[in-house]
Design an enzyme around this catalytic site. Sequence first.
Site, mmCIF file in Angstrom:
data_model
loop_
_atom_site.group_PDB
_atom_site.id
_atom_site.type_symbol
_atom_site.label_atom_id
_atom_site.label_comp_id
_atom_site.label_asym_id
_atom_site.label_seq_id
_atom_site.Cartn_x
_atom_site.Cartn_y
_atom_site.Cartn_z
ATOM 1 N N ASP A 115 9.328 -9.891 8.238
ATOM 2 C CA ASP A 115 9.994 -11.201 8.229
ATOM 3 C C ASP A 115 10.702 -11.523 9.543
ATOM 4 O O ASP A 115 10.287 -12.410 10.282
ATOM 5 C CB ASP A 115 10.904 -11.360 7.000
ATOM 6 C CG ASP A 115 11.799 -10.160 6.725
ATOM 7 O OD1 ASP A 115 11.858 -9.237 7.560
ATOM 8 O OD2 ASP A 115 12.467 -10.170 5.669
ATOM 9 N N ASP A 133 13.160 3.346 5.230
ATOM 10 C CA ASP A 133 11.750 3.087 4.950
ATOM 11 C C ASP A 133 10.907 3.743 6.035
ATOM 12 O O ASP A 133 11.208 3.636 7.227
ATOM 13 C CB ASP A 133 11.488 1.575 4.933
ATOM 14 C CG ASP A 133 12.251 0.881 3.820
ATOM 15 O OD1 ASP A 133 12.129 1.316 2.666
ATOM 16 O OD2 ASP A 133 12.995 -0.077 4.113
ATOM 17 N N ASP A 184 19.028 2.356 2.951
ATOM 18 C CA ASP A 184 17.951 3.285 2.608
ATOM 19 C C ASP A 184 17.016 3.325 3.802
ATOM 20 O O ASP A 184 17.121 2.504 4.706
ATOM 21 C CB ASP A 184 17.211 2.848 1.342
ATOM 22 C CG ASP A 184 16.860 1.372 1.391
ATOM 23 O OD1 ASP A 184 16.554 0.864 2.494
ATOM 24 O OD2 ASP A 184 16.897 0.718 0.346
#
Length: 449
Positions: free
Chosen positions: A146, A66, A64
């Site tokens: 992260d 973002d 997907d």
Amino acid sequence: MQSEQPDTGRVNPDVIPRPEHNVSRAGISRESLKVLYRLKEAGYQAFMVGGAVRDLLLGREPKDIDVVTDARPEQVKQLFRNSRLIGRRFRLAHVHFGREYIEVATFRANADEIEDADPDHQLDHGGRIIRDNVYGTIDEDVWRRDFTANALYYNIADFSIWDYCGGVQDVRDGILRLIGDPETRYREDPVRMLRAVRFAAKLGFRLDPATEEPVHRLASLIDQVPPARLFEEVLKLFHSGHAAASFDLLQHFGLFKVLFPESDRVLSEEQAGDFRMLIQQALNNTDTRIADGLPVTPTFLFAVLLWGPIRELAEAKLANGMSEFAALNEAGDEVIAGQQACVSIPRRFFIPMREMLAMQPRFQNRQGKRAMRLLGHPRFRAAYDFMLLRAQAGEVDPELAQWWTEIQTKNPEQQGKESGSGEDRPAGATRTRRRRRRPRKAATPSNDA
Ligand code: ATP
Ligand code: MG
């Protein structure tokens, strides 16, 4: 390369111009491009970020896309009639296109730069972020991501990639490196340990030594994470096409033990290794199904992962004189109840799961109407698949499994003869009709088991 957050001042990103990277608009969906361009034309910054940039750099199709921007969620909402604001942990805009949507987030500020007193950003005693909703700029946003490989920004204004922390090189080298001090980052959000495993399994990356070192030590922090979030993470680990690799890595890092303590105990105690074999076989099948575009269900996944402890507990109950069916049902309930404390399993999955496990002893019986009835059971297919797995793991006589495989290829008359039931119809849809005409008492569990 620098992947540590600087103590002072701003850091300028490495800007990698379009000719020096392989991320092409051809790999980005039309809808995502529309969102990016509309933001840009309205005077905002607009970037594609995270896994999509990483995957496109690797020549993979992103799952997907973002989008991140300096526009506030309300401003995004004004720009897109087809958008909705959602507020999970953070406030985000979803821009809808039919059944799909693009997630548009506003840059957020980094944890460490916020005053402790700020009510919108708080750490609990273990250092875990419990609220994190402070808007910021791109050069603040980057430090709360992260891994360096997940912290790359593709700028729609000139198609360059902004790299603050050596992410492009890490993607090229196949390395997962946490941004900042690994222990602090794991304490802030222990799910990052599971994310490390997921990306390592999915991408074949290895963990940088400093990122790897604390995992074993901190694995138990996972039990502070809400069980509903862990359910979602477990599905991402096991239902994304790399379940077998995820399982191996979770075990390797001592994380499986935290997620599925009872299953891990059975795995570590078993002599013959048939539970392990069953899990491995099932996860390989899951990966193949996903590669073939076939559906997978949490009902089956959790049945597989919890079968060891359920079987063990059921055997103890059986030894106390309980029927097989009742023993499996009760054991199912008890093991699931214990499991919910860590990874929650929604009811709609565990009810059919328990049912399909409790059906297992019925495969022993190939005689007569009971066998025919099993064929027509709404859960037959799942229970049969599970029985096949058990056969592959050495738990069920392969000849019995073969019989149940063959019986399904026969026509109703042959099925009746094979089982010696004299029933000349398949028990499936036909049975439902017969039942309505002539209601029957439900078979008693102990007989049926
Ligand atoms: P996938 O291919 O599975 O979608 P992804 O990298 O896009 O992988 P997402 O969970 O979609 O992962 O998250 C999007 C981005 O948000 C990540 O790339 C990362 O930059 C950031 N992110 C998500 N979860 C966390 C987290 N727990 N801690 C820090 N950053 C996170
Ligand atoms: Mg993503």
